[in-house]
Write a protein that holds these residues in place. Structure first.
Motif, PDB file in Angstrom:
ATOM      1  N   HIS A 183     -26.739  -4.143 -21.505  1.00  0.00           N
ATOM      2  CA  HIS A 183     -27.098  -5.566 -21.538  1.00  0.00           C
ATOM      3  C   HIS A 183     -28.610  -5.732 -21.675  1.00  0.00           C
ATOM      4  N   HIS A 184     -29.372  -4.939 -20.924  1.00  0.00           N
ATOM      5  CA  HIS A 184     -30.831  -4.997 -21.060  1.00  0.00           C
ATOM      6  C   HIS A 184     -31.258  -4.680 -22.494  1.00  0.00           C
ATOM      7  N   ARG A 185     -30.613  -3.703 -23.095  1.00  0.00           N
ATOM      8  CA  ARG A 185     -30.906  -3.338 -24.493  1.00  0.00           C
ATOM      9  C   ARG A 185     -30.749  -4.545 -25.409  1.00  0.00           C
ATOM     10  N   ASP A 186     -29.609  -5.221 -25.288  1.00  0.00           N
ATOM     11  CA  ASP A 186     -29.333  -6.353 -26.172  1.00  0.00           C
ATOM     12  C   ASP A 186     -30.287  -7.515 -25.919  1.00  0.00           C
ATOM     13  N   VAL A 187     -30.570  -7.774 -24.642  1.00  0.00           N
ATOM     14  CA  VAL A 187     -31.477  -8.871 -24.291  1.00  0.00           C
ATOM     15  C   VAL A 187     -32.869  -8.646 -24.884  1.00  0.00           C
ATOM     16  N   ASN A 188     -33.404  -7.441 -24.696  1.00  0.00           N
ATOM     17  CA  ASN A 188     -34.777  -7.194 -25.143  1.00  0.00           C
ATOM     18  C   ASN A 188     -34.887  -7.085 -26.658  1.00  0.00           C
ATOM     19  N   HIS A 189     -33.901  -6.511 -27.317  1.00  0.00           N
ATOM     20  CA  HIS A 189     -33.909  -6.539 -28.783  1.00  0.00           C
ATOM     21  C   HIS A 189     -33.786  -7.990 -29.273  1.00  0.00           C
ATOM     22  N   GLY A 190     -32.994  -8.786 -28.556  1.00  0.00           N
ATOM     23  CA  GLY A 190     -32.870 -10.200 -28.922  1.00  0.00           C
ATOM     24  C   GLY A 190     -34.180 -10.948 -28.765  1.00  0.00           C
ATOM     25  N   PHE A 191     -34.886 -10.691 -27.664  1.00  0.00           N
ATOM     26  CA  PHE A 191     -36.187 -11.329 -27.456  1.00  0.00           C
ATOM     27  C   PHE A 191     -37.183 -10.900 -28.538  1.00  0.00           C
TER      28      PHE A 191
END
Length: 219
Positions: A183-191
């Protein structure tokens, strides 16, 4: 899922991440519990730095943050709980505790500067960090399944935080931690994508999933 590097900023972020991965592989090899202790204390830094910087930006611009601050604070707290869990499992030595203190000081200073210079690159670095974390926890899980690492009972703090049953084991904890890292991976790539002006998956910047456990539990 791997995020392909686009442009110089992303390639720098990916190269830096691969260098740190190499250092971790050389230093820890397959001692995944001890690797987790050291790396999780570093992993808890970016969310706090990002939340601080976004908080100041929101105040300075006098406009809403779009939910970034809470999401990043949740990330930092979640990573801290990972650390508390693996400390209970791995019981780090005095030398590893010294490494933790040095690594945290150096990384905090470096990441703070990076975030001021390029928040997009900073979030991309974290996205790539988390890709490597997902891989590391997958390898950790494989070692447990192969019987090379004992599948010990889950610590009480992990059972409380993730609401696991009393019969939960290390394997159950690793699965939960790996899901958090994804989830952290997806959030930070999204940001990073949003800061770059690129279209991104709306799920990637959704609010961080709540954990119902009382974070005040310390044992």
């Amino acid at each position: 899922m791997h995020q392909p590097a686009r442009g110089l900023s992303d390639h720098i972020a990916l190269g830096f991440t691969k260098l740190l991965r190499l250092c971790a592989d050389v230093f820890f090899a397959k001692r995944y519990g001890h690797r987790a202790v050291v790396l999780e204390t570093v992993a808890a830094v970016p969310g706090m730095v990002g939340a601080t910087m976004q908080h100041l930006v929101s105040l300075r611009r006098m406009q809403d943050d779009g939910g970034w601050i809470r999401t990043l604070m949740e990330e930092a707290e979640n990573e801290r709980m990972h650390l508390m869990t693996f400390i209970a499992i791995a019981q780090p030595s005095w030398f590893e505790r010294l490494i933790i203190q040095i690594a945290q000081a150096v990384f905090y200073a470096g990441f703070f500067v990076l975030y001021m210079v390029s928040s997009r690159t900073a979030h991309r670095v974290v996205g790539y960090f988390e890709e490597e974390a997902v891989l590391s926890y997958s390898l950790y899980l494989a070692e447990i399944d192969a019987g090379r690492i004992a599948n010990v009972p889950a610590p009480a703090i992990a059972c409380h935080y993730w609401k696991l049953p009393a019969t939960a084991t290390l394997r159950d904890v690793v699965i939960k931690v790996r899901a958090d890292e994804a989830h952290h991976r997806d959030v930070n790539h999204g940001f990073a994508d949003e800061l770059a002006g690129n279209a991104c998956d709306a799920r990637a910047i959704a609010p961080y999933p709540e954990h119902a456990g009382d974070l005040r539990l310390t044992a």
